[in-house]
Design a protein around this motif. Structure first.
Motif, short mmCIF file in Angstrom:
data_model
loop_
_atom_site.label_atom_id
_atom_site.label_comp_id
_atom_site.label_asym_id
_atom_site.label_seq_id
_atom_site.Cartn_x
_atom_site.Cartn_y
_atom_site.Cartn_z
N GLU A 278 6.94 3.44 -5.37
CA GLU A 278 7.57 4.76 -5.34
C GLU A 278 6.53 5.87 -5.23
O GLU A 278 6.85 6.97 -4.79
CB GLU A 278 8.39 4.95 -6.60
CG GLU A 278 9.62 4.05 -6.67
CD GLU A 278 10.42 4.27 -7.94
OE1 GLU A 278 9.92 5.03 -8.82
OE2 GLU A 278 11.50 3.69 -8.08
N SER A 279 5.30 5.58 -5.62
CA SER A 279 4.24 6.58 -5.50
C SER A 279 3.67 6.66 -4.10
O SER A 279 2.81 7.50 -3.84
CB SER A 279 3.12 6.24 -6.50
OG SER A 279 3.61 6.27 -7.82
N GLY A 280 4.08 5.77 -3.22
CA GLY A 280 3.66 5.87 -1.83
C GLY A 280 2.76 4.76 -1.34
O GLY A 280 2.28 4.83 -0.20
N LEU A 281 2.47 3.74 -2.16
CA LEU A 281 1.62 2.65 -1.72
C LEU A 281 2.46 1.38 -1.57
O LEU A 281 2.93 0.83 -2.57
CB LEU A 281 0.49 2.40 -2.74
CG LEU A 281 -0.44 1.23 -2.42
CD1 LEU A 281 -1.26 1.52 -1.16
CD2 LEU A 281 -1.37 0.94 -3.61
N PRO A 282 2.68 0.92 -0.33
CA PRO A 282 3.43 -0.32 -0.15
C PRO A 282 2.70 -1.50 -0.78
O PRO A 282 1.51 -1.71 -0.52
CB PRO A 282 3.52 -0.47 1.37
CG PRO A 282 3.28 0.90 1.92
CD PRO A 282 2.33 1.54 0.96
N VAL A 283 3.38 -2.26 -1.62
CA VAL A 283 2.76 -3.38 -2.33
C VAL A 283 3.66 -4.60 -2.19
O VAL A 283 4.88 -4.50 -2.35
CB VAL A 283 2.55 -3.05 -3.82
CG1 VAL A 283 1.86 -4.22 -4.53
CG2 VAL A 283 1.73 -1.79 -4.00
N GLU A 284 3.04 -5.72 -1.90
CA GLU A 284 3.72 -7.02 -1.89
C GLU A 284 3.13 -7.86 -3.03
O GLU A 284 1.91 -7.94 -3.17
CB GLU A 284 3.54 -7.73 -0.55
CG GLU A 284 4.15 -7.01 0.65
CD GLU A 284 5.66 -6.95 0.56
OE1 GLU A 284 6.25 -7.87 -0.08
OE2 GLU A 284 6.24 -5.99 1.09
#
Length: 395
Positions: A278-284
């Motif tokens: 939600e802070s803007g960093l795509p994470v898998e």
């Protein structure tokens, strides 16, 4: 009662020394007239004043027998030898030699005690010979009495050293206890410092990113700006809750245990990744293997490693960066891998040094290893390897 007497004796050693030799002084001085009236040697040459003076010279050094046992014995033995050379018969005050020998045996090394006993034995031989009473029975009786005094001094010496050893061990145990308390306090402060760093660094970074996003979207997309402000509010409350829990440990009047939330673990990783997304960093994120049996402490280590690594990616990755989190359990080893393709890798080593040190300390505490370095071609890689410590009672 005896303890109080011993304590009083340690505070007033001079008075104790005087009281100890008082009976000998009384007997020696009381028998002086009798020895002058029925002399065996040269007592009549000096009369009562001379014999009193000689007795005083023999008895006075005993006042310093505890502080200077060897010197006291040497003075008394030397005066007694000169007395024998002059031909003055032994006086009751000559028992000061036995008292001096006792002081040497009670306060000096064994070789000094043996030497003092040999001197007294030789002096006994000379004294009996001067009386023309050198019978075997008398010599044995005198020697037995002398040895009894000597063994009493040896026993007192052993007892004193034993008590000193007990006191030293007690003091050493007290110092070690204080040192352990200081070490435990330092370790707890270091732990709290790591926890505060992780909490503040992560949550403040999220708040900054969300605030920047809200500032850009406040005119063009008010709904997105509203969601960003809500995320800032939730993140700030979470940070305050965790900081209140950590700082509460330092308070003397700490709140009850139910006021504290449990430490985060593997169950909170999904929430952490969602917050970063939600802070803007795509994470898998992928988790392979059964990690349910890990103790809470090791789960906290894994959580903090992922949190610190994603916080650094969020701060330094730049626009368009992506991150991937992998937690794998290989039976005896757990591998935590966090990688991103953003820029600013060098800044993470220089500016984020405290966070990297904290991660290494956490991993080392559990006997693991950690590598953190820029990737070839861009991005940053963090790999931590921890031994799989199974919690007692886990299947």
């Amino acid at each position: 009662m005896f303890g109080k007497l011993r304590a009083w004796g340690r505070e007033h050693p001079a008075v104790v020394d005087l009281l100890t030799i008082a009976p000998l002084v009384f007997v020696a001085l009381a028998l002086v007239p009798e020895y002058v009236a029925d002399p065996v040697g040269e007592s009549t040459r000096f009369g009562v004043p001379g014999v009193l003076a000689l007795s005083g010279v023999l008895l006075t050094p005993l006042l310093w027998r505890r502080r200077f046992p060897r010197e006291t014995f040497a003075v008394v033995a030397g005066i007694s030898f000169l007395q024998w050379l002059v031909g003055i018969e032994p006086l009751p005050a000559n028992l000061a030699v036995l008292v001096g020998m006792y002081g040497v045996a009670a306060r000096c090394r064994l070789e000094w005690a043996v030497g003092a006993a040999a001197v007294v034995e030789f002096g006994t031989f000379l004294a009996l010979r001067s009386w023309n009473d050198l019978s075997l029975e008398v010599f044995i009786n005198a020697s037995v009495f002398m040895l009894a005094v000597w063994f009493a001094g040896i026993y007192a010496n052993m007892r004193r050293r034993y008590v000193q050893g007990l006191e030293e061990r007690a003091e050493r145990a007290e110092r070690e206890r204080d040192q352990q308390a200081l070490i435990a306090t330092a370790a707890e402060r270091a732990r709290i410092a790591r926890e505060l760093h992780d909490v503040v660094a992560h949550n403040v970074s999220v708040i900054v990113v969300q605030a920047d996003g809200a500032g850009f979207a406040i005119d063009s997309d008010p709904e997105q700006a509203r969601r960003a402000v809500q995320a800032i509010s939730a993140t700030g409350r979470q940070a305050l809750t965790e900081m209140r829990r950590l700082v509460g440990v330092l308070r003397d009047d700490a709140a009850s245990a139910e006021d504290y939330q449990p430490q985060p673990g593997l169950a909170q990783l999904e929430e952490l990744v969602r917050q970063v997304r939600e802070s803007g960093l795509p994470v898998e994120m992928t988790i392979d293997g059964d990690l349910s049996g890990l103790p809470e402490g090791e789960q906290l280590v894994i959580y903090r490693i992922v949190q610190e690594a994603l916080t650094n990616s969020l701060k330094h990755g730049g626009p368009g960066a992506r991150a991937e989190v992998q937690v794998e359990s290989g039976g005896r080893e757990i591998v935590v891998r966090v990688v991103d393709d953003g820029r600013g890798a060098a800044a993470r080593v220089s500016e984020g040094g405290h966070g990297l040190i904290g991660m290494r300390e956490r991993v080392t505490m559990y006997g693991g290893t950690m590598d953190a370095a820029p990737r070839i071609g861009g991005g940053f890689l963090v790999v931590a390897r921890l031994p799989a410590v199974v919690r007692e009672g886990a299947a």
